[in-house]
Design a protein around this motif. Structure first.
Motif, PDB file in Angstrom:
ATOM      1  N   SER A 359       1.014  -1.151  -0.167  1.00 45.27           N
ATOM      2  CA  SER A 359      -0.030  -0.146   0.030  1.00 45.27           C
ATOM      3  C   SER A 359       0.917   1.154   0.089  1.00 45.27           C
ATOM      4  N   PRO A 360       0.343   2.353  -0.580  1.00 47.91           N
ATOM      5  CA  PRO A 360       1.283   3.574  -0.301  1.00 47.91           C
ATOM      6  C   PRO A 360       2.072   3.821   0.993  1.00 47.91           C
ATOM      7  N   GLU A 361       1.089   3.557   1.915  1.00 44.03           N
ATOM      8  CA  GLU A 361       1.823   3.764   3.475  1.00 44.03           C
ATOM      9  C   GLU A 361       2.747   2.642   3.677  1.00 44.03           C
ATOM     10  N   GLY A 362       2.520   1.656   3.323  1.00 39.10           N
ATOM     11  CA  GLY A 362       3.401   0.450   3.352  1.00 39.10           C
ATOM     12  C   GLY A 362       4.821   0.569   2.656  1.00 39.10           C
ATOM     13  N   LEU A 363       4.454   1.065   1.470  1.00 37.90           N
ATOM     14  CA  LEU A 363       5.937   1.264   0.729  1.00 37.90           C
ATOM     15  C   LEU A 363       6.765   2.489   1.284  1.00 37.90           C
ATOM     16  N   GLU A 364       5.972   3.375   1.855  1.00 43.81           N
ATOM     17  CA  GLU A 364       6.777   4.486   2.373  1.00 43.81           C
ATOM     18  C   GLU A 364       7.344   4.125   3.742  1.00 43.81           C
ATOM     19  N   ALA A 365       6.911   3.245   4.470  1.00 46.85           N
ATOM     20  CA  ALA A 365       7.252   2.832   5.837  1.00 46.85           C
ATOM     21  C   ALA A 365       8.454   1.931   5.722  1.00 46.85           C
ATOM     22  N   MET A 366       8.126   1.033   4.507  1.00 42.93           N
ATOM     23  CA  MET A 366       9.324   0.261   4.271  1.00 42.93           C
ATOM     24  C   MET A 366      10.593   0.891   3.727  1.00 42.93           C
ATOM     25  N   GLN A 367      10.479   2.231   2.902  1.00 46.73           N
ATOM     26  CA  GLN A 367      11.435   3.081   2.525  1.00 46.73           C
ATOM     27  C   GLN A 367      12.301   3.435   3.832  1.00 46.73           C
ATOM     28  N   GLU A 368      11.490   3.833   4.834  1.00 52.25           N
ATOM     29  CA  GLU A 368      12.047   4.649   5.850  1.00 52.25           C
ATOM     30  C   GLU A 368      12.867   3.724   6.730  1.00 52.25           C
ATOM     31  N   VAL A 369      12.496   2.309   6.671  1.00 56.38           N
ATOM     32  CA  VAL A 369      13.466   1.263   7.515  1.00 56.38           C
ATOM     33  C   VAL A 369      14.728   0.887   6.497  1.00 56.38           C
ATOM     34  N   GLY A 371      16.179   2.754   4.379  1.00 60.19           N
ATOM     35  CA  GLY A 371      16.840   4.086   4.737  1.00 60.19           C
ATOM     36  C   GLY A 371      17.743   4.113   5.859  1.00 60.19           C
ATOM     37  N   PHE A 372      17.053   3.682   6.930  1.00 57.14           N
ATOM     38  CA  PHE A 372      17.681   3.370   8.265  1.00 57.14           C
ATOM     39  C   PHE A 372      18.998   2.612   8.364  1.00 57.14           C
ATOM     40  N   TYR A 373      18.741   1.334   7.656  1.00 60.78           N
ATOM     41  CA  TYR A 373      19.782   0.437   7.335  1.00 60.78           C
ATOM     42  C   TYR A 373      20.862   0.749   6.489  1.00 60.78           C
ATOM     43  N   LYS A 374      20.446   1.705   5.437  1.00 59.21           N
ATOM     44  CA  LYS A 374      21.480   2.064   4.563  1.00 59.21           C
ATOM     45  C   LYS A 374      22.317   3.284   5.319  1.00 59.21           C
ATOM     46  N   GLU A 375      21.930   3.909   6.387  1.00 62.77           N
ATOM     47  CA  GLU A 375      22.465   4.823   6.990  1.00 62.77           C
ATOM     48  C   GLU A 375      23.351   3.863   7.949  1.00 62.77           C
ATOM     49  N   ASN A 376      23.062   3.012   8.558  1.00 65.80           N
ATOM     50  CA  ASN A 376      24.231   2.187   8.986  1.00 65.80           C
ATOM     51  C   ASN A 376      25.215   1.721   8.212  1.00 65.80           C
ATOM     52  N   THR A 377      24.929   1.286   6.977  1.00 59.87           N
ATOM     53  CA  THR A 377      25.799   0.960   6.070  1.00 59.87           C
ATOM     54  C   THR A 377      26.768   2.001   5.967  1.00 59.87           C
ATOM     55  N   HIS A 378      26.320   3.004   5.670  1.00 58.36           N
ATOM     56  CA  HIS A 378      27.271   4.263   5.315  1.00 58.36           C
ATOM     57  C   HIS A 378      28.205   4.324   6.584  1.00 58.36           C
ATOM     58  N   ILE A 379      27.717   4.304   7.747  1.00 58.57           N
ATOM     59  CA  ILE A 379      28.753   4.449   9.238  1.00 58.57           C
ATOM     60  C   ILE A 379      29.577   3.376   8.938  1.00 58.57           C
ATOM     61  N   ILE A 380      29.394   2.025   8.650  1.00 57.69           N
ATOM     62  CA  ILE A 380      30.135   0.951   8.578  1.00 57.69           C
ATOM     63  C   ILE A 380      31.391   1.179   7.656  1.00 57.69           C
ATOM     64  N   ILE A 381      30.874   1.385   6.438  1.00 65.69           N
ATOM     65  CA  ILE A 381      31.600   2.017   5.349  1.00 65.69           C
ATOM     66  C   ILE A 381      32.874   3.090   5.676  1.00 65.69           C
ATOM     67  N   GLU A 382      32.199   4.030   6.179  1.00 69.35           N
ATOM     68  CA  GLU A 382      33.355   5.231   6.658  1.00 69.35           C
ATOM     69  C   GLU A 382      34.346   4.607   7.456  1.00 69.35           C
ATOM     70  N   THR A 383      33.765   3.860   8.411  1.00 69.11           N
ATOM     71  CA  THR A 383      34.709   3.333   9.403  1.00 69.11           C
ATOM     72  C   THR A 383      35.839   2.669   8.854  1.00 69.11           C
ATOM     73  N   PHE A 384      35.558   1.632   8.045  1.00 67.67           N
ATOM     74  CA  PHE A 384      36.633   0.855   7.531  1.00 67.67           C
ATOM     75  C   PHE A 384      37.477   1.646   6.450  1.00 67.67           C
ATOM     76  N   LYS A 385      36.781   2.504   5.919  1.00 69.53           N
ATOM     77  CA  LYS A 385      37.659   3.500   4.856  1.00 69.53           C
ATOM     78  C   LYS A 385      38.555   4.082   5.695  1.00 69.53           C
TER      79      LYS A 385
END
Lengths: 461, 452
Positions: A359-369, A371-385
């Motif tokens: 549903s539109p609400e569901g898709l938006e909510a999933m994108q948010e979550v 996005g959260f994990y993608k931010e985590n990924t970014h933090i990890i990448i920066e750390t190792f770099k």
């Protein structure tokens, strides 16, 4: 026999409250018990048969394919080591960036749809029994329109499953033991292991892999895309993009080559797109974006990593009507037969959740979550770099693939675990091509990810 | 020409509609009516060079139950005003008790909270559920929670067991039997070819179960096979094997070094003292796997939950424990039953859950009694119905598809033709007892008017 005393230390209440409101410690204790049990199982797997000569034995020969498997499946092995570590260091704050398990709660709009469906099953009007084995009509149609709009994939090409891993095995059953298979190296272990179980492979050779499998090396040297000119023909090509474990997403150009390669060889691609929504750039999200792909590819996907459905269990497989065996028989017909005979549909409650996800609400909510994990990924990448490592992936997938040239990945895994109490995954668990790498997953509470990164910095400064 | 829609229950686009011809074998008794799907490429375009799995080619028909659905759909299209009653596919009809659905609902909501969220569960199943199954369903039978593997249902587990056992084992089934045993055996490559004259697969041992042998095979005439599929209470005959019969079966397995795959999906329906588990028989732990399900006892046909017991003592010929390999299959080819379904399963086994489910099972058993009485009053021999939600009605000398069609045509009732369960089912019709009471009563009235 084994483990009775261990079992008695577990939470033995069978009341529903044992399920609900679990606290982390309860989970931990429970998992420890389970893994102590598993540890002895895994040891036995590679051990000689029971030495007790008086024990009754049937006259049924063990399936020789099972004997070819090297120890346990990768992820239970990681769990086992984690549990052993926690027993050894009971005060350690172990952080798991190993198994790609979702940590953030399922968005409310989705959870409440499942709650509603559950409740409706108690009413005459709302009760439903067996669903269509291929999945609920509306869910199939919505998946087709959400993910495959304008790609010529319709509702009837979509088969709902209880997850990509299970469909991988069902596809193997479909294809049978006589097909030859190619996999990326490294790759998600279920492709190879299910192939071994089916009898498609020869024996395992250290550092080489299983006989009869074409391993297509994916490394930094080839931009994580195999050199197809040096790949032998295989009937079936497993290809995962965005990739687990390397995190690499194949470009349109690369996928066009892959589709052409499959066409030239008359092969079938099994395209695993379980991480498609993690894509940051404009790499194709579906193989069917490539012209001609419908005649050579099956696509599998999952709600696991989008909606936190790792425990709820829901996925799908697309088998285009255009895909044919060499005799012209439509692959979808046989897949349908497998689904009707070896499966009985995904849970109706999970399917209700799936519909809410789209549903539109569901898709938006999933994108948010996501996005959260993608931010985590970014933090990890920066750390190792920042620590001077060559780091791959992470941009289009929730996995970071860290290079430790010349080092043994299981040793690395143990060292990291020992010194930082962080669980990762050794690259060689994904195939010989993973040696010298560690996979760090980005699924975790933010605080845990930050703490883990702090510890990495301490270790590698 | 008999056009059949072979996919989902819903209408399929034309290009997927197989052109089917309805070919009845007029000679041998016990031959399944074959629905030949023409292999002509319906789709244009490039073919791959991947050969079709020859095992799939050995399955000439659709799986039985989608075939029944397809016939129902066809009939409903032809007679849109007909009040079709389905006593065919064994699908539960009564709602799941509140106490269980509330638990599932609460659990689903808890997944949206930090404290309540859980991701991947153990592939073998939630520990508390495994323990509850072991303790409550196998009291005093020494079944450990570590031997219980929670699944998404028996049909799925049957295929996983076949994957475990591999293509080289030999298999025996009751005849008639639940079609998944044979079909999965064909798919995995154990069965060899279907012999058109007998309707039997070359490599499968068919153990006839008919009224004359009290629905228990004459084991003295049965050849040795590695694996014996045995369902009790039986689908489709409704017969529950007695303790004595099961002792014979276990003895037979022990003598032959065979493994019994014992299907107890209908154990909750047992009325008399017939064993509810194979493990009630001494020695069974060393020869039997038991498969079961919440489908027919809890109305979980759509929710999807079951379990398989693999005892530690069950060993291959080289001494390797079967449970280790089964665990590996579950970890590799499966990823656990849905956690919400498992929460429901745990509630099913609570005191209140059990009580609520007993009354549902009783409801269907009362339905079965009504059907038994109906057929009996018509002078027809009807079996089963006492320990299972199926009534197995004998129509001597008649082809079961013909009887199926006649009943459908004249009473708008869907049943299942016995030969769909194997050649031994010819001359029989299976009538399911799942349905709202008023539907069962209506069906009873119509059957009386047809056969009187």
């Amino acid at each position: 026999m084994i483990h009775r005393h261990l079992i008695s230390t577990s939470i033995s209440s069978s009341s529903p409250s044992a399920f609900l409101g679990q606290d982390h410690l309860c989970n931990l204790r429970r998992r420890i018990v389970l893994h102590r049990v598993k540890k002895s199982w895994i040891c036995k797997c590679s051990a000689k048969p029971s030495a007790d000569k008086t024990a009754y034995k049937t006259k049924v020969s063990r399936n020789e394919n099972m004997g070819k498997l090297q120890a346990g499946y990768l992820f239970p092995e990681i769990k086992r080591r984690r549990a052993a570590h926690m027993l050894k260091f009971p005060d350690a704050q172990v952080i798991s960036l190993g198994i790609g398990d979702i940590t953030e709660p399922i968005p409310e709009v989705i959870a409440s749809a499942m709650a509603k469906r559950s409740k409706s099953l108690a009413t005459i009007k709302g009760y439903s029994g067996y669903g269509a084995e291929q999945g609920e009509k509306l869910l199939r149609a919505t998946i087709a329109s959400t993910f495959y709009a304008n790609l010529g994939i319709g509702e009837h090409d979509v088969f709902i499953s209880d997850g990509a891993k299970n469909d991988i095995s069902r596809l193997q059953v479909l294809f049978g033991s006589d097909v030859t298979v190619a996999v990326q190296d490294p790759s998600y272990p279920a492709y190879v292991d299910s192939g071994v179980i089916m009898g498609q492979t020869g024996r395992y050779q250290n550092n080489v892999g299983y006989g009869n499998i074409e391993y297509m090396k994916c490394s930094p040297d080839n931009d994580f895309f195999p050199d197809l000119s040096s790949v032998s023909r295989a009937d079936v090509i497993f290809f995962c993009s965005p990739n687990n474990p390397t995190g690499s997403a194949a470009s349109r150009n690369q996928l066009t080559q892959l589709v052409q390669f499959a066409k030239d060889n008359g092969s079938i691609i099994i395209y695993d797109s379980a991480y498609a929504l993690y894509m940051s750039d404009d790499s194709p999200k579906s193989i069917f974006e490539i012209p001609g792909a419908k005649e050579v590819a099956i696509e599998i996907s999952s709600f696991s990593k989008y909606a936190g459905f790792t425990g709820v269990r829901l996925g799908w497989t697309v088998v285009p009507k255009e895909l044919q065996f060499s005799d012209g028989f439509p692959v979808a017909k046989d897949f349908n037969r497998i689904v009707c005979t070896c499966f009985n549909g995904a849970s109706n409650i999970a399917q209700a959740g799936g519909l809410a996800c789209l549903s539109p609400e569901g898709l938006e909510a999933m994108q948010e979550v996501i996005g959260f994990y993608k931010e985590n990924t970014h933090i990890i990448i920066e750390t190792f770099k920042s620590l001077g490592f060559n780091v791959y992936g992470g941009k289009n997938a929730p996995y970071v693939w860290v290079h430790f040239p010349g080092q043994n990945s299981w040793d690395l895994f143990e060292e990291i675990l020992e010194k930082t109490h962080v669980v990762t995954i050794p690259g060689s668990g994904f195939g010989p091509g993973g040696e010298g790498f560690i996979r760090v997953s980005a699924f975790g509470h933010r605080a845990n990810v930050l703490e883990a990164c702090k510890r990495f910095k301490e270790l590698y400064k | 020409m008999f056009k059949v829609l072979s996919y989902s229950f819903m209408p399929c686009p034309n290009f997927l509609k197989p052109r089917a011809s309805f070919k009845v074998q007029k000679d041998a008794i016990g031959t399944r009516t074959l629905l030949n799907v023409q292999k002509d490429a319906i789709v244009c375009g490039t073919r791959t060079k991947v050969a079709r799995n020859p095992n799939m080619e050995r399955l000439p028909n659709n799986y039985l139950f989608p075939e029944i659905e397809a016939r129902q759909l066809e009939h409903e299209k032809k007679y849109p005003d007909a009040q079709v009653i389905s006593l065919g596919i064994g699908d539960t009809t009564e709602p799941i008790p509140d106490v269980i659905t509330k638990t599932m609902s609460d659990y689903a909501l808890s997944l949206s909270t930090l404290e309540g969220y859980s991701g991947y569960g153990a592939e073998q199943g939630n520990k508390a559920l495994r323990l509850a199954i072991a303790q409550k369903l196998y009291p005093d039978l020494a079944v450990k929670d570590t031997e219980v593997f929670v699944s998404d249902g028996s049909q799925c587990d049957i295929s996983r067991i076949q994957l475990l056992l591999g293509s080289k084992v030999t298999v025996a089934v009751q005849d008639p039997s639940f079609p998944a045993y044979i079909d999965s055996s064909v798919i995995i490559g154990q069965a060899s070819d279907l012999q058109p004259t007998t309707g039997k697969y070359q490599n499968i041992e068919y153990m006839k179960c008919v009224p004359q042998n009290n629905f228990f095979p004459d084991l003295s005439n049965a050849s040795r096979t590695d694996v014996i599929f045995f369902c009790s209470p039986n689908n489709p005959t409704g017969h529950a094997a007695s303790r004595e019969q099961l002792e014979q079966l276990v003895e037979f397995a022990r003598e032959n070094g065979s493994i019994i795959v014992y299907d107890t999906a209908y154990a909750a329906y047992i009325t008399d003292k017939s064993p509810r588990s194979i493990y009630e028989i001494p020695g069974a732990r060393e020869v039997a796997i038991e498969v079961s399900s919440f489908s027919k006892s809890a109305g979980f046909t759509g929710v999807r939950l079951g379990w398989t017991v693999v005892p530690e003592e069950l060993l291959y010929s080289d001494g390797f424990p079967v449970v280790h390999d089964y665990n590996r299959i579950m970890c590799t080819c499966f990823n656990g039953a849905s956690n919400i379904a498992q929460a429901g399963g745990l509630e099913c086994l609570s005191t209140e859950g059990v009580r609520a489910l007993c009354s549902k099972v009783d409801y269907y058993k009362e339905n079965a009694q009504i059907l038994l009485d109906t057929f009996s009053s018509l002078g027809l021999k009807a079996y089963g119905g006492v320990n299972a939600p199926y009534v197995w009605v004998h129509f001597p000398g008649r082809r079961s598809w013909d009887v199926f069609s006649e009943i459908l045509q004249k009473t708008d009732i869907i049943t299942v033709p016995g030969c769909g369960f194997g050649p031994g089912g010819e001359e029989f019709i299976r009538v399911g007892a799942f349905g709202h009471r008023e539907t069962i009563l209506e069906a009873s009235t119509r059957l009386k008017s047809l056969f009187l």
